[in-house]
Design an enzyme around this catalytic site. Structure first.
Site, PDB file in Angstrom:
ATOM      1  CG  HIS A 117     -11.818   0.608   9.344  1.00 60.15           C
ATOM      2  ND1 HIS A 117     -11.370  -0.028  10.552  1.00 60.15           N
ATOM      3  CD2 HIS A 117     -10.963   0.247   8.461  1.00 60.15           C
ATOM      4  CE1 HIS A 117     -10.270  -0.846  10.121  1.00 60.15           C
ATOM      5  NE2 HIS A 117     -10.139  -0.612   8.779  1.00 60.15           N
ATOM      6  CG  LEU A 118     -15.455   4.979   5.000  1.00 59.26           C
ATOM      7  CD1 LEU A 118     -15.768   6.304   4.506  1.00 59.26           C
ATOM      8  CD2 LEU A 118     -16.486   3.774   5.025  1.00 59.26           C
ATOM      9  CD  GLU A 128     -11.237   1.158  13.843  1.00 62.65           C
ATOM     10  OE1 GLU A 128     -12.006   0.184  13.168  1.00 62.65           O
ATOM     11  OE2 GLU A 128     -10.694   1.730  13.346  1.00 62.65           O
ATOM     12  CG  ASP A 140       9.354  -0.743   5.529  1.00 66.25           C
ATOM     13  OD1 ASP A 140       9.814  -1.563   6.118  1.00 66.25           O
ATOM     14  OD2 ASP A 140       8.199  -1.196   4.876  1.00 66.25           O
ATOM     15  CB  CYS A 179      -5.788   4.726   5.469  1.00 64.63           C
ATOM     16  SG  CYS A 179      -6.622   6.530   5.124  1.00 64.63           S
ATOM     17  CB  ILE A 235      -1.034  -0.161   1.248  1.00 64.66           C
ATOM     18  CG1 ILE A 235      -2.094  -1.216   0.980  1.00 64.66           C
ATOM     19  CG2 ILE A 235      -1.742   1.465   1.319  1.00 64.66           C
ATOM     20  CD1 ILE A 235      -2.720  -1.384   2.250  1.00 64.66           C
ATOM     21  CG  ASP A 293     -10.517   4.883   7.183  1.00 72.68           C
ATOM     22  OD1 ASP A 293     -11.646   5.372   7.025  1.00 72.68           O
ATOM     23  OD2 ASP A 293     -10.068   3.733   6.713  1.00 72.68           O
TER      24      ASP A 293
END
Length: 532
Positions: A281-282, A262, A172, A231, A153, A257
């Site tokens: 959370h879309l 949750e 990373d 996200c 991603i 997001d």
């Protein structure tokens, strides 16, 4: 042959069921059940396909007596007790790439929204205001985007950001220099990223190492006026610190997001904070993504249940559907050799080496080693399989090594298992005849060729005339019929003498009394009943 049976317990694209059926599985779609209802039902299924609603807890796994695989249509597996599933021998899969584009696009959408304060401007405009002077945004062109996580991603976000003419830097630990060059990003440490980034997006799983990766201390060290987008997973950011730093202006904006809990409480401190926007959370919520992950999880689970292929598993090495048929006879051979060692040495094995040579050296050795472990440990537990054997071996402190030899010996392919106990070193070796028939070809330094099937007896004796006759008479008097007889001689010097190794296939398992009678024969050094 009974078809594998799969339960789809969460709503997903109906084509997933079609894929299961086309690939040889029976499938039931039963959604919305309570944990107790699922617990009562799950015992009859080989596979469980879920999204985020179904919680696969210890109670569910204890009741899932036939379960072999859990497939999560999506990335996050917070709703599955992976460690316990592994201990029960259940493969856990996800679909990490099915919603990658969708999630990356949502991150870019939030980045632009937080840069131009679009949700706040929209809300006030629709209330009948015209607050043009209250919303002064910033351009993203020429700004520096800092990626925390440059996996699938993160790489897509980098590509989209470069299309917006942003400079991209990335933190990373697993990002190599070559991969960074391929992505066109600059690899930096986290401290450097915080100091330089105008925007930060997170694309990392939630682990012990990444929890609160943006802690209060790190948020305070970030470049003044930074804007942050998450996200990925809740829990990566200290939400209380984010609230304080938005209030102070140190952080100019944030878009979440995902939340640590949750859904978040109605009075969550971040709600209503200037510069803060959020979505429920879309990240994966597009029609295309939901279709993709449903189809992928069905394909992966069916491949495993029908062909043995393992794709995107979180608790076992991957094994493609193409590899599985080639490895299947080696896995059978490995299990038999491991079982032989386990039955001869019991639980005393402290280290295990799995060596391959010839044609076997060209294959993926890890599943073969797992099969050896499963065979070894199944001697003292009937719930062991290739999934949980490596985990249980590690818990026991069993040292396991894999060795690959390019050399070619007397056999075109060879698998050797070397087990060490406090008292001895035990070696057994096997090969495939006709590329599929598993045979033992060596034990205790002695050449002997035999199938490891059914009930057998292993005997080591002094090599002397008349022994085979006495052995046959002893077994015959006990009513034990010999199916196959295989003999190997371990000679000290090419002359008579030394030891003989016998492997006999019997029509029934020899009783303790029969074994004692064989052991009492002159020259016998070891007797062990075996079962395969």
């Amino acid at each position: 042959m009974t078809k594998p049976k799969v339960l789809i317990s969460d709503k997903m694209d109906p084509n997933a069921a079609r894929i299961f059926e086309e690939r040889g599985c029976d499938v039931d779609i039963i959604t919305g059940e309570t944990p107790e209802e699922l617990k009562a039902r799950i015992g009859e299924y080989d596979g469980l396909a879920i999204r985020s609603s179904t919680k696969v807890t210890r109670d569910i796994l204890d009741a899932a007596t036939n379960l072999k695989v859990i497939g999560r249509a999506g990335i996050g597996v917070d709703n599955v007790d992976i460690a316990y599933a592994s201990s029960k021998g259940v493969v856990v899969m996800n679909t990490p790439f099915g919603n990658s584009i969708t999630t990356a696009e949502h991150a870019i959408s939030l980045l632009l929204a937080v840069a131009r304060q679009i949700p706040q401007a929209d809300a006030r405009t629709q209330r009948g205001e015209w607050p043009k002077k209250d919303f002064m945004g910033v351009e993203v062109t020429g700004k520096t985007l800092g990626l925390i996580g440059a996996g699938n991603i993160g790489a897509i976000v980098a590509s989209r950001a470069q299309g917006l003419r942003m400079k991209v830097i990335a933190y990373d630990p697993f990002l190599t220099a070559d991969r960074a060059m391929e992505l066109g990003v600059e690899k930096v440490d986290l401290g450097t990223l915080l100091k330089r980034a105008d925007f930060i997006t997170l694309h990392t799983p939630l682990t012990d190492e990444t929890r609160n990766i943006l802690s209060r201390e790190r948020l305070e060290a970030a470049k003044p006026g930074v804007r942050i987008v998450n996200c990925a997973r809740g829990g990566l950011i200290d939400e209380a610190a984010l609230k304080d730093l938005l209030d102070s202006g140190q952080i100019a904006g944030a878009a979440l997001d995902v939340f640590e809990t949750e859904p978040p409480a109605d009075d969550h401190p971040l709600f209503g904070t200037p510069g803060f926007i959020c979505t429920p959370h879309l990240g994966a919520s597009t029609t295309e993504a939901q279709v993709n992950v449903a189809l992928q999880v069905a394909e992966q689970m069916a491949d495993y249940l029908v062909n043995g292929g393992v794709t995107n598993a979180l608790n076992v090495p991957s094994l493609s559907a193409e590899e599985a048929p080639r490895l299947k006879p080696y896995i059978t051979l490995g299990e038999k050799l491991g079982s032989l060692v386990g039955q001869l040495e019991g639980a005393d094995v402290t280290s295990l080496t799995v060596e391959v040579e010839g044609a076997a050296a060209e294959l993926n050795i890890t599943p073969i080693a797992s099969a050896v472990l499963a065979g070894l440990m199944r001697t003292f537990s009937d719930t062991i399989n290739m999934v949980n054997a490596p985990i249980l071996a590690k818990e026991r402190g069993l040292d396991v090594r894999e060795t690959r030899h390019a050399r070619e010996g007397d056999y075109h392919t060879l698998l050797r298992v070397i087990a060490t106990t406090p008292e001895r070193r035990r070696e057994v070796a096997g090969s495939l005849f006709g590329d599929s028939q598993a045979r033992l070809v060596e034990i205790a330094g002695t050449r002997i060729e035999t199938e490891l099937e059914g009930e057998m007896i292993y005997i080591v004796n002094e090599d002397a005339p008349g022994f085979i006759g006495r052995l046959g008479s002893t077994l015959g008097e006990a009513g034990v019929n010999i199916g196959n007889f295989h003999l190997g001689r371990r000679l000290p010097d090419k002359h008579r003498g030394g030891d003989a190794v016998l492997m006999l296939t019997l029509d029934q398992r020899p009783t303790r009394e029969v074994q004692d009678a064989v052991c009492a024969l002159d020259g016998v050094k070891k007797v062990r009943a075996l079962s395969f």
